[in-house]
Design a protein around this motif. Structure first.
Motif, PDB file in Angstrom:
ATOM      1  N   GLY A 155       0.828  -1.202   0.000  1.00 54.15           N
ATOM      2  CA  GLY A 155       0.000   0.000   0.000  1.00 54.15           C
ATOM      3  C   GLY A 155       0.856   1.242   0.000  1.00 54.15           C
ATOM      4  N   THR A 156       0.204   2.385  -0.111  1.00 51.23           N
ATOM      5  CA  THR A 156       0.920   3.662  -0.144  1.00 51.23           C
ATOM      6  C   THR A 156       0.242   4.666   0.771  1.00 51.23           C
ATOM      7  OG1 THR A 156       1.584   3.276  -2.440  1.00 51.23           O
ATOM      8  CG2 THR A 156       1.760   5.531  -1.620  1.00 51.23           C
ATOM      9  N   LYS A 157       1.023   5.304   1.609  1.00 55.44           N
ATOM     10  CA  LYS A 157       0.548   6.354   2.507  1.00 55.44           C
ATOM     11  C   LYS A 157       1.007   7.714   1.982  1.00 55.44           C
ATOM     12  CE  LYS A 157      -1.190   3.470   5.570  1.00 55.44           C
ATOM     13  NZ  LYS A 157      -2.632   3.405   5.877  1.00 55.44           N
ATOM     14  N   GLN A 158       0.186   8.730   2.173  1.00 56.42           N
ATOM     15  CA  GLN A 158       0.462  10.066   1.666  1.00 56.42           C
ATOM     16  C   GLN A 158       0.522  11.085   2.800  1.00 56.42           C
ATOM     17  OE1 GLN A 158       1.080  10.680  -1.465  1.00 56.42           O
ATOM     18  NE2 GLN A 158       0.258   8.937  -2.601  1.00 56.42           N
ATOM     19  N   LEU A 159       1.255  12.179   2.533  1.00 56.91           N
ATOM     20  CA  LEU A 159       1.300  13.343   3.438  1.00 56.91           C
ATOM     21  C   LEU A 159       1.760  12.946   4.840  1.00 56.91           C
ATOM     22  CD1 LEU A 159      -2.046  15.074   2.368  1.00 56.91           C
ATOM     23  CD2 LEU A 159       0.250  15.419   1.420  1.00 56.91           C
ATOM     24  N   ILE A 160       2.870  12.223   4.910  1.00 58.24           N
ATOM     25  CA  ILE A 160       3.377  11.693   6.171  1.00 58.24           C
ATOM     26  C   ILE A 160       4.514  12.579   6.698  1.00 58.24           C
ATOM     27  CG2 ILE A 160       4.344   9.697   7.340  1.00 58.24           C
ATOM     28  CD1 ILE A 160       1.489   9.336   6.112  1.00 58.24           C
ATOM     29  N   SER A 161       4.350  13.085   7.899  1.00 55.76           N
ATOM     30  CA  SER A 161       5.369  13.919   8.531  1.00 55.76           C
ATOM     31  C   SER A 161       6.562  13.079   8.971  1.00 55.76           C
ATOM     32  CB  SER A 161       4.786  14.636   9.756  1.00 55.76           C
ATOM     33  OG  SER A 161       3.722  15.480   9.409  1.00 55.76           O
ATOM     34  N   ARG A 162       7.761  13.638   8.845  1.00 54.40           N
ATOM     35  CA  ARG A 162       9.012  13.071   9.351  1.00 54.40           C
ATOM     36  C   ARG A 162       9.426  11.773   8.688  1.00 54.40           C
ATOM     37  NH1 ARG A 162       6.004  15.036  13.274  1.00 54.40           N
ATOM     38  NH2 ARG A 162       4.962  13.047  13.555  1.00 54.40           N
ATOM     39  N   ALA A 163       8.746  11.359   7.618  1.00 56.38           N
ATOM     40  CA  ALA A 163       9.059  10.056   7.019  1.00 56.38           C
ATOM     41  C   ALA A 163      10.493   9.986   6.517  1.00 56.38           C
ATOM     42  CB  ALA A 163       8.083   9.754   5.879  1.00 56.38           C
ATOM     43  N   GLY A 195      11.396  -3.217   1.082  1.00 53.02           N
ATOM     44  CA  GLY A 195      10.049  -2.954   0.604  1.00 53.02           C
ATOM     45  C   GLY A 195       9.452  -1.667   1.129  1.00 53.02           C
ATOM     46  N   LEU A 196      10.136  -1.011   2.083  1.00 49.16           N
ATOM     47  CA  LEU A 196       9.697   0.290   2.598  1.00 49.16           C
ATOM     48  C   LEU A 196      10.428   1.385   1.825  1.00 49.16           C
ATOM     49  CD1 LEU A 196       8.506   2.332   4.660  1.00 49.16           C
ATOM     50  CD2 LEU A 196      10.381   1.722   6.190  1.00 49.16           C
ATOM     51  N   HIS A 197       9.672   2.251   1.161  1.00 46.01           N
ATOM     52  CA  HIS A 197      10.269   3.309   0.339  1.00 46.01           C
ATOM     53  C   HIS A 197       9.630   4.655   0.681  1.00 46.01           C
ATOM     54  CE1 HIS A 197      11.959   0.056  -2.079  1.00 46.01           C
ATOM     55  NE2 HIS A 197      10.737  -0.435  -2.222  1.00 46.01           N
ATOM     56  N   VAL A 198      10.474   5.646   0.921  1.00 47.51           N
ATOM     57  CA  VAL A 198      10.003   7.013   1.162  1.00 47.51           C
ATOM     58  C   VAL A 198      10.259   7.832  -0.089  1.00 47.51           C
ATOM     59  CG1 VAL A 198      10.266   9.085   2.574  1.00 47.51           C
ATOM     60  CG2 VAL A 198      10.459   6.826   3.631  1.00 47.51           C
ATOM     61  N   ARG A 199       9.216   8.467  -0.617  1.00 41.53           N
ATOM     62  CA  ARG A 199       9.319   9.153  -1.904  1.00 41.53           C
ATOM     63  C   ARG A 199       8.668  10.528  -1.850  1.00 41.53           C
ATOM     64  NH1 ARG A 199      10.614   4.801  -5.155  1.00 41.53           N
ATOM     65  NH2 ARG A 199       9.627   2.788  -4.713  1.00 41.53           N
ATOM     66  N   GLN A 200       9.028  11.362  -2.793  1.00 40.46           N
ATOM     67  CA  GLN A 200       8.361  12.602  -3.179  1.00 40.46           C
ATOM     68  C   GLN A 200       7.844  13.431  -2.006  1.00 40.46           C
ATOM     69  OE1 GLN A 200       5.221  12.078  -6.040  1.00 40.46           O
ATOM     70  NE2 GLN A 200       5.026  14.254  -6.442  1.00 40.46           N
ATOM     71  N   GLY A 201       8.678  14.356  -1.542  1.00 38.24           N
ATOM     72  CA  GLY A 201       8.253  15.241  -0.480  1.00 38.24           C
ATOM     73  C   GLY A 201       7.512  16.458  -0.991  1.00 38.24           C
ATOM     74  N   TYR A 202       6.554  16.918  -0.204  1.00 32.88           N
ATOM     75  CA  TYR A 202       5.808  18.137  -0.510  1.00 32.88           C
ATOM     76  C   TYR A 202       6.070  19.137   0.601  1.00 32.88           C
ATOM     77  CZ  TYR A 202       3.059  14.777  -3.290  1.00 32.88           C
ATOM     78  OH  TYR A 202       2.644  13.792  -4.147  1.00 32.88           O
ATOM     79  N   GLN A 203       6.616  20.299   0.276  1.00 33.35           N
ATOM     80  CA  GLN A 203       6.821  21.303   1.316  1.00 33.35           C
ATOM     81  C   GLN A 203       5.516  22.032   1.573  1.00 33.35           C
ATOM     82  OE1 GLN A 203       9.924  24.260   0.793  1.00 33.35           O
ATOM     83  NE2 GLN A 203      10.125  24.512   2.987  1.00 33.35           N
ATOM     84  N   THR A 204       5.144  22.135   2.833  1.00 31.03           N
ATOM     85  CA  THR A 204       3.888  22.762   3.207  1.00 31.03           C
ATOM     86  C   THR A 204       4.058  24.272   3.344  1.00 31.03           C
ATOM     87  OG1 THR A 204       4.293  22.619   5.587  1.00 31.03           O
ATOM     88  CG2 THR A 204       3.324  20.684   4.515  1.00 31.03           C
ATOM     89  N   MET A 205       2.936  24.982   3.434  1.00 27.66           N
ATOM     90  CA  MET A 205       2.983  26.428   3.617  1.00 27.66           C
ATOM     91  C   MET A 205       3.562  26.788   4.988  1.00 27.66           C
ATOM     92  SD  MET A 205      -1.099  27.268   4.023  1.00 27.66           S
ATOM     93  CE  MET A 205      -0.900  29.015   4.343  1.00 27.66           C
ATOM     94  N   GLY A 206       3.550  25.824   5.927  1.00 19.74           N
ATOM     95  CA  GLY A 206       4.168  26.064   7.222  1.00 19.74           C
ATOM     96  C   GLY A 206       5.663  25.826   7.227  1.00 19.74           C
ATOM     97  N   GLU A 208       7.346  22.696   6.908  1.00 19.55           N
ATOM     98  CA  GLU A 208       7.749  21.293   7.029  1.00 19.55           C
ATOM     99  C   GLU A 208       7.399  20.536   5.748  1.00 19.55           C
ATOM    100  OE1 GLU A 208       5.701  18.739   9.670  1.00 19.55           O
ATOM    101  OE2 GLU A 208       3.736  19.586   9.258  1.00 19.55           O
ATOM    102  N   TYR A 209       8.060  19.395   5.572  1.00 18.31           N
ATOM    103  CA  TYR A 209       7.791  18.535   4.421  1.00 18.31           C
ATOM    104  C   TYR A 209       6.894  17.370   4.824  1.00 18.31           C
ATOM    105  CZ  TYR A 209      11.025  20.618   1.054  1.00 18.31           C
ATOM    106  OH  TYR A 209      11.638  21.469   0.164  1.00 18.31           O
ATOM    107  N   LEU A 210       6.043  16.963   3.892  1.00 19.49           N
ATOM    108  CA  LEU A 210       5.227  15.765   4.029  1.00 19.49           C
ATOM    109  C   LEU A 210       5.613  14.816   2.905  1.00 19.49           C
ATOM    110  CD1 LEU A 210       1.752  17.427   4.754  1.00 19.49           C
ATOM    111  CD2 LEU A 210       3.415  16.560   6.415  1.00 19.49           C
ATOM    112  N   TRP A 211       5.557  13.495   3.179  1.00 19.01           N
ATOM    113  CA  TRP A 211       6.153  12.521   2.278  1.00 19.01           C
ATOM    114  C   TRP A 211       5.182  11.409   1.886  1.00 19.01           C
ATOM    115  CZ3 TRP A 211      11.167  13.643   0.868  1.00 19.01           C
ATOM    116  CH2 TRP A 211      11.808  14.627   1.633  1.00 19.01           C
ATOM    117  N   GLU A 212       5.489  10.764   0.783  1.00 12.71           N
ATOM    118  CA  GLU A 212       4.798   9.551   0.372  1.00 12.71           C
ATOM    119  C   GLU A 212       5.600   8.351   0.861  1.00 12.71           C
ATOM    120  OE1 GLU A 212       3.126   8.943  -3.782  1.00 12.71           O
ATOM    121  OE2 GLU A 212       4.836   7.549  -3.823  1.00 12.71           O
TER     122      GLU A 212
END
Length: 384
Positions: A155-163, A195-206, A208-212
């Motif tokens: 599965g894939t999780k989105q918008l994860i802090s500190r990943a 099998g655990l992969h951290v990908r594509q960070g999104y920088q928030t308006m605050g 911090e980055y959130l990750w896939e």
């Protein structure tokens, strides 16, 4: 303003003074740089780890200080006044992640993970949100199937802090394809697991980055099951802590913005006198102050009543809903009181405006809180 806080101990007052002093001297001066870079505040976390602050939610036998929810609220409130990025990092260590391990973890899990969390050596990330699943966590698609002595996670999780920096992931997953919320539980997945992969960070308006976070046939030992039976209810109960601590960060941001506005309006002169002397400005400041005090009362009630356990669901939702929305209003008013300067990056209020906006989105949106409160109200014909 040095008003005595209600119903807190002498030890908690000392805790507040300690965190306030550290924040002013160590965190606030570098908050702008952290916000612009989005980097994880390792230096600040080491300071707090060395002082034992990161172990506030962990029992003494595992290296913590066995504090209360109120202790955690006071810590985050003070840090957020000066540095939103550090506040969010600390939230990940003293919030629902560590509380869930304390409450639901096996003795082996507690001994293995909690001492490192307390020292600031183990960074935590909680993985709930998916592309089609946000507030409706009971319908998540990430699935874990038992094969031998391991669960195979996909599965894939989105918008994860500190990943990107996490050492341990608390992964909400559906077990064996069982449908509905009853099939949802949690696994502890260590960094570096194949099998655990951290990908594509999104920088928030605050800042911090959130990750896939992707799980591709990720094999997790069966001993790393944190919650299985009645898992969703247990995890949501633990999440009431997150609602209070989310609110404590937005409360701190509102207080920090208020302090900046009060100082600025006393110093800024127009028409031959400080703008704070004008009645309209005083009314704005008064409204902001009353809203902050009301939020503080709601939040402190929920936290104090929780003790060392989990907050009441409705008390936590009420506190989160009001405090989150209050922080948006108050930080925006603080910017308004700065005039055009408030819109520039030379003054900290614009960062506080952006930081405060996270609260009503993370940890359950304002609309979800209203749903929870509304369902509670409909259970009886008489509330008061």
């Amino acid at each position: 303003m040095n008003q005595k806080l209600f119903n807190i101990t002498d030890e908690q007052e000392m805790l507040v003074e300690t965190i306030r002093d550290i924040t002013e001297k160590e965190f606030k001066p570098n908050s702008s740089e952290l916000e612009q870079s989005g980097e994880f505040p390792f230096h600040n976390m080491k300071i707090l780890g060395d002082l034992g602050i990161l172990g506030i939610s962990i029992p003494e036998e595992y290296g913590g200080s066995d504090g209360t929810v109120m202790d955690a609220v006071l810590i985050l409130e003070e840090i957020a006044k000066g540095c939103y990025i550090t506040g969010m990092a600390v939230l990940g260590e003293i919030g629902v992640q560590s509380k869930a391990i304390v409450a639901y973890g096996s003795e082996e899990q507690k001994q293995k993970y909690l001492p490192g969390i307390a020292k600031g050596e183990t960074i935590l990330a909680i993985c709930i949100t998916e592309s089609e699943v946000g507030s409706d966590a009971g319908n998540m698609k990430t699935n874990s199937t038992l094969e031998g002595n391991s669960y195979i996670v996909n599965g894939t999780k989105q918008l994860i802090s500190r990943a990107d920096v996490a050492d341990l992931f608390l992964v909400f997953t559906r077990f064996e394809g069982e449908q509905g919320s009853q099939g949802v539980g949690c696994l502890l997945v260590e960094k570096g697991t194949p099998g655990l992969h951290v990908r594509q960070g999104y920088q928030t308006m605050g800042g911090e980055y959130l990750w896939e976070v992707e799980f591709d046939n990720c094999a997790v030992p069966i001993d790393n099951v944190l919650v299985r039976e009645n898992g969703f209810k247990k995890l949501m109960t633990a999440f009431n802590t997150q609602r209070c601590l989310n609110a404590s960060i937005t409360l701190g941001l509102a207080e920090g913005a208020f302090n900046e506005a009060l100082k600025y309006t006393k110093e800024r002169e127009q028409f031959g006198r400080p703008v704070a002397n004008f009645q309209g400005i005083q009314w704005m400041l008064s409204d902001m102050y009353v809203e902050i005090e009301a939020s503080k009362s709601l939040l402190y009630r929920a936290a104090i009543n929780a003790g060392k356990g989990f907050p009441d669901k409705i008390e936590a939702s009420v506190a989160k809903l009001y405090t989150n929305e209050m922080a948006i209003r108050v930080t925006n008013q603080a910017m308004q009181l700065h005039g055009g300067y408030g819109y520039t990056k030379e003054y900290p209020v614009e960062r506080m405006v952006r930081g405060a906006r996270f609260g009503a989105l993370g940890g359950g949106t304002s609309q979800i809180q209203k749903n929870l409160i509304g369902r509670h109200l409909l259970k009886t014909d008489k509330i008061f």
